[in-house]
Scaffold this motif. Structure first.
Motif, PDB file in Angstrom:
ATOM      1  N   LYS A   4      33.802 -57.324  81.209  1.00  0.00           N
ATOM      2  CA  LYS A   4      35.197 -56.620  80.874  1.00  0.00           C
ATOM      3  C   LYS A   4      34.899 -54.934  80.632  1.00  0.00           C
ATOM      4  O   LYS A   4      35.623 -54.112  81.213  1.00  0.00           O
ATOM      5  CB  LYS A   4      35.867 -57.033  79.702  1.00  0.00           C
ATOM      6  CG  LYS A   4      36.260 -58.717  79.888  1.00  0.00           C
ATOM      7  CD  LYS A   4      36.896 -59.224  78.548  1.00  0.00           C
ATOM      8  CE  LYS A   4      37.465 -60.586  79.100  1.00  0.00           C
ATOM      9  NZ  LYS A   4      38.183 -61.065  77.783  1.00  0.00           N
ATOM     10  N   ILE A   5      33.954 -54.598  79.788  1.00  0.00           N
ATOM     11  CA  ILE A   5      33.625 -53.391  79.657  1.00  0.00           C
ATOM     12  C   ILE A   5      33.152 -52.775  80.844  1.00  0.00           C
ATOM     13  O   ILE A   5      33.447 -51.488  81.276  1.00  0.00           O
ATOM     14  CB  ILE A   5      32.056 -53.031  78.611  1.00  0.00           C
ATOM     15  CG1 ILE A   5      32.718 -53.942  77.048  1.00  0.00           C
ATOM     16  CG2 ILE A   5      31.884 -51.857  78.451  1.00  0.00           C
ATOM     17  CD1 ILE A   5      31.963 -54.002  76.078  1.00  0.00           C
ATOM     18  N   ARG A   6      32.491 -53.658  81.769  1.00  0.00           N
ATOM     19  CA  ARG A   6      31.937 -52.677  82.977  1.00  0.00           C
ATOM     20  C   ARG A   6      33.139 -52.393  83.975  1.00  0.00           C
ATOM     21  O   ARG A   6      33.215 -51.377  84.456  1.00  0.00           O
ATOM     22  CB  ARG A   6      31.224 -53.804  83.730  1.00  0.00           C
ATOM     23  CG  ARG A   6      30.455 -53.499  84.935  1.00  0.00           C
ATOM     24  CD  ARG A   6      29.777 -54.387  85.781  1.00  0.00           C
ATOM     25  NE  ARG A   6      28.894 -55.339  85.281  1.00  0.00           N
ATOM     26  CZ  ARG A   6      27.513 -54.921  85.354  1.00  0.00           C
ATOM     27  NH1 ARG A   6      27.228 -53.690  86.029  1.00  0.00           N
ATOM     28  NH2 ARG A   6      26.646 -55.640  84.535  1.00  0.00           N
ATOM     29  N   GLU A   7      34.126 -53.238  83.902  1.00  0.00           N
ATOM     30  CA  GLU A   7      35.509 -52.849  84.846  1.00  0.00           C
ATOM     31  C   GLU A   7      36.049 -51.871  84.081  1.00  0.00           C
ATOM     32  O   GLU A   7      36.647 -50.928  85.093  1.00  0.00           O
ATOM     33  CB  GLU A   7      36.185 -54.256  84.760  1.00  0.00           C
ATOM     34  CG  GLU A   7      35.685 -55.139  85.571  1.00  0.00           C
ATOM     35  CD  GLU A   7      36.285 -56.583  85.678  1.00  0.00           C
ATOM     36  OE1 GLU A   7      37.471 -56.483  84.869  1.00  0.00           O
ATOM     37  OE2 GLU A   7      35.802 -57.329  85.994  1.00  0.00           O
ATOM     38  N   THR A  23      46.797 -54.456  77.245  1.00  0.00           N
ATOM     39  CA  THR A  23      48.181 -54.661  76.831  1.00  0.00           C
ATOM     40  C   THR A  23      47.924 -55.712  75.712  1.00  0.00           C
ATOM     41  O   THR A  23      48.651 -55.800  74.627  1.00  0.00           O
ATOM     42  CB  THR A  23      48.860 -55.352  77.886  1.00  0.00           C
ATOM     43  OG1 THR A  23      49.115 -54.655  78.956  1.00  0.00           O
ATOM     44  CG2 THR A  23      50.433 -55.942  77.356  1.00  0.00           C
ATOM     45  N   THR A  24      46.881 -56.715  75.829  1.00  0.00           N
ATOM     46  CA  THR A  24      46.792 -57.702  74.499  1.00  0.00           C
ATOM     47  C   THR A  24      46.336 -56.975  73.222  1.00  0.00           C
ATOM     48  O   THR A  24      46.803 -57.191  72.271  1.00  0.00           O
ATOM     49  CB  THR A  24      45.818 -58.668  74.845  1.00  0.00           C
ATOM     50  OG1 THR A  24      46.351 -59.397  76.119  1.00  0.00           O
ATOM     51  CG2 THR A  24      45.503 -59.615  74.039  1.00  0.00           C
ATOM     52  N   LEU A  25      45.592 -56.036  73.482  1.00  0.00           N
ATOM     53  CA  LEU A  25      44.990 -55.174  72.348  1.00  0.00           C
ATOM     54  C   LEU A  25      45.861 -54.380  71.662  1.00  0.00           C
ATOM     55  O   LEU A  25      46.299 -54.507  70.656  1.00  0.00           O
ATOM     56  CB  LEU A  25      43.836 -54.235  73.013  1.00  0.00           C
ATOM     57  CG  LEU A  25      42.406 -55.012  73.021  1.00  0.00           C
ATOM     58  CD1 LEU A  25      41.469 -53.837  73.605  1.00  0.00           C
ATOM     59  CD2 LEU A  25      41.749 -55.455  71.700  1.00  0.00           C
ATOM     60  N   SER A 269      40.315 -51.173  70.248  1.00  0.00           N
ATOM     61  CA  SER A 269      39.446 -50.207  71.062  1.00  0.00           C
ATOM     62  C   SER A 269      38.744 -50.838  71.969  1.00  0.00           C
ATOM     63  O   SER A 269      38.408 -52.373  71.524  1.00  0.00           O
ATOM     64  CB  SER A 269      38.482 -49.335  70.406  1.00  0.00           C
ATOM     65  OG  SER A 269      37.528 -49.978  69.599  1.00  0.00           O
ATOM     66  N   ILE A 270      38.405 -50.661  73.238  1.00  0.00           N
ATOM     67  CA  ILE A 270      37.924 -51.481  74.181  1.00  0.00           C
ATOM     68  C   ILE A 270      36.675 -50.560  74.683  1.00  0.00           C
ATOM     69  O   ILE A 270      36.876 -49.331  75.144  1.00  0.00           O
ATOM     70  CB  ILE A 270      38.440 -52.106  75.073  1.00  0.00           C
ATOM     71  CG1 ILE A 270      37.799 -52.718  76.018  1.00  0.00           C
ATOM     72  CG2 ILE A 270      39.351 -51.102  76.086  1.00  0.00           C
ATOM     73  CD1 ILE A 270      38.507 -53.652  76.993  1.00  0.00           C
ATOM     74  N   ALA A 275      37.038 -53.626  69.492  1.00  0.00           N
ATOM     75  CA  ALA A 275      37.337 -54.224  68.100  1.00  0.00           C
ATOM     76  C   ALA A 275      38.687 -53.901  67.866  1.00  0.00           C
ATOM     77  O   ALA A 275      39.406 -52.991  68.595  1.00  0.00           O
ATOM     78  CB  ALA A 275      36.631 -53.476  67.031  1.00  0.00           C
ATOM     79  N   ALA A 276      39.398 -54.740  66.873  1.00  0.00           N
ATOM     80  CA  ALA A 276      40.687 -54.501  66.407  1.00  0.00           C
ATOM     81  C   ALA A 276      40.379 -54.255  64.822  1.00  0.00           C
ATOM     82  O   ALA A 276      39.642 -54.901  64.414  1.00  0.00           O
ATOM     83  CB  ALA A 276      41.577 -55.476  66.629  1.00  0.00           C
TER      84      ALA A 276
END
Length: 403
Positions: A4-7, A23-25, A269-270, A275-276
């Motif tokens: 996910k981070i790579r993308e 959107t989820t975050l 953050s991503i 984290a949230a």
């Protein structure tokens, strides 16, 4: 998680996954926690200064004489080109202890104002693009005022023993980050809310940072760190981070001998830190700067995402502050590594999901606009086992000037 981070870093096939994850975050961040945090506040009588909402006058205005720290802080409607700068220096020695480990130090410089969007190296266009993908741009579009800042700096982490060349597998790895970041903040005066988004790019494992710390220790005559070849992503690796947040003024009292403010913040953050979090911050004393200029709960190591709003006021201030954050942390590249092989990393199973940090500080602003602050901050252990299973403490000095 790594995929996910790579993308997010823009390698390939990022659109659908990023849209879903961001959107989820944002939904988790700006939803239920804020329903509890953003309780209605008693408003002061409206008076002379108009606030605009998408070009239209908001019903009611803020009494600027009584509560200047809740209103707009420049005479013009538009954000000035240059609103000030701030220099942040973090070091574990500032925590008044004889140690050199964990988050051992960091330096960052923030430049605020409209200029942050116009520098050739500004990440503001990229931030706007990611905001549109995540849907967060709607908060900025509906804000009464927008503030911008740009930050550049570096962050350094070391194990407890820095005189061993071999990787210390029971302690945290060496790690460093050289970063550039842009932040946009939108103020909703009617609801006492601020919406903040930031986008950072950086280099993990840069030889520049390891050489800098080594030379500094040689100059000071202290122990030289000799294990930097074991750092996360040694030799350098591109990384990035995107974060969104909402800050709300929960309680205020500007009528007594001392002013008091309490605000809450929800953030997600991503990227190299995913984290949230939810936090609370308060300040008490003599201050005139607006509430949304004060947000120590955003300080993830040397990255401050700082607002310098109101530092142009030629008034004296002296106040104390403190607060805490609770993080649900899914990934930390400074401990778990990224895509590049590293000699020492921790697996997700070795990490604690819930992490808390707390801080206290004091700020003095002079009538000339110069501001000095001291911060003492601590964070609970993020690793479950070994010598790395310990809390982290550091101090910080901040010097800033508004124009």
């Amino acid at each position: 998680m790594i995929c996910k981070i790579r993308e997010l870093l823009g390698i390939r096939a990022m659109q659908n996954l990023k849209q879903q994850l961001l959107t989820t975050l944002i939904t988790l961040t700006l939803g239920a926690p804020l329903a509890l945090a953003s309780t209605p506040q008693e408003k002061t009588e409206y008076d002379s200064i108009s606030n605009y909402h998408s070009g239209q006058a908001i019903v009611g205005t803020i009494n600027a004489e009584k509560n200047p720290h809740r209103g707009w802080i420049w005479e013009t409607e538009d954000e000035p080109y240059d609103t000030g700068w701030a220099l942040y220096v973090d070091n574990d020695l500032f925590a008044l202890r004889d140690s050199d480990k964990d988050y051992t130090g960091g330096i960052s410089l923030t430049l605020a104002g409209k200029r942050a969007t116009e520098y050739a190296f500004s990440l503001d266009p990229a931030l706007n693009w990611v905001d549109k993908i995540s849907g967060f741009s709607s908060f900025h579009d509906n804000g009464d005022r927008q503030l911008h800042s740009l930050e550049v700096g570096f962050t350094v982490f070391t194990p407890e023993v820095i005189t061993e060349e071999a990787a210390q597998l029971d302690d945290r790895p060496y790690a460093s980050l050289l970063f550039l970041s842009n932040t946009q903040e939108s103020i909703d005066f009617e609801n006492d809310a601020a919406y903040i988004s930031s986008f950072s790019v950086g280099i993990l494992g840069s030889k520049i940072i390891s050489e800098l710390q080594t030379q500094l220790h040689k100059t000071l005559g202290s122990d030289e760190p000799v294990g930097w070849e074991n750092q996360i992503s040694d030799g350098g690796e591109l990384t990035a981070r995107y974060s969104v947040a909402k800050q709300s003024l929960l309680h205020f009292d500007y009528q007594g001998d001392y002013n008091l403010e309490i605000s809450t913040t929800s953030q997600a953050s991503i990227g190299y830190i995913t984290a949230a979090s939810w936090g609370l911050a308060a300040r008490i004393g003599e201050f005139d700067t607006p509430w949304y200029s004060f947000r120590p709960q955003f300080n993830d190591y040397s990255e401050k995402s700082a607002s310098l709003a109101g530092l142009n006021r030629q008034v004296e201030e002296f106040y104390f502050w403190g607060g805490f954050n609770i993080h649900a942390r899914a990934y930390n590249a400074f401990l778990q590594g990224q895509f590049k092989d590293s000699n020492h990393t921790f697996d997700a199973s070795d990490m604690r999901i819930l992490v808390a940090d707390a801080w206290v500080g004091v700020t003095k602003q002079f009538q000339t606009g110069w501001r000095l602050s001291y911060l003492l901050r601590g964070q609970s252990s993020e690793v479950k086992q070994g010598n790395a299973d310990r809390s982290v403490v550091w101090g910080g000095l901040m010097i800033s000037k508004g124009w």
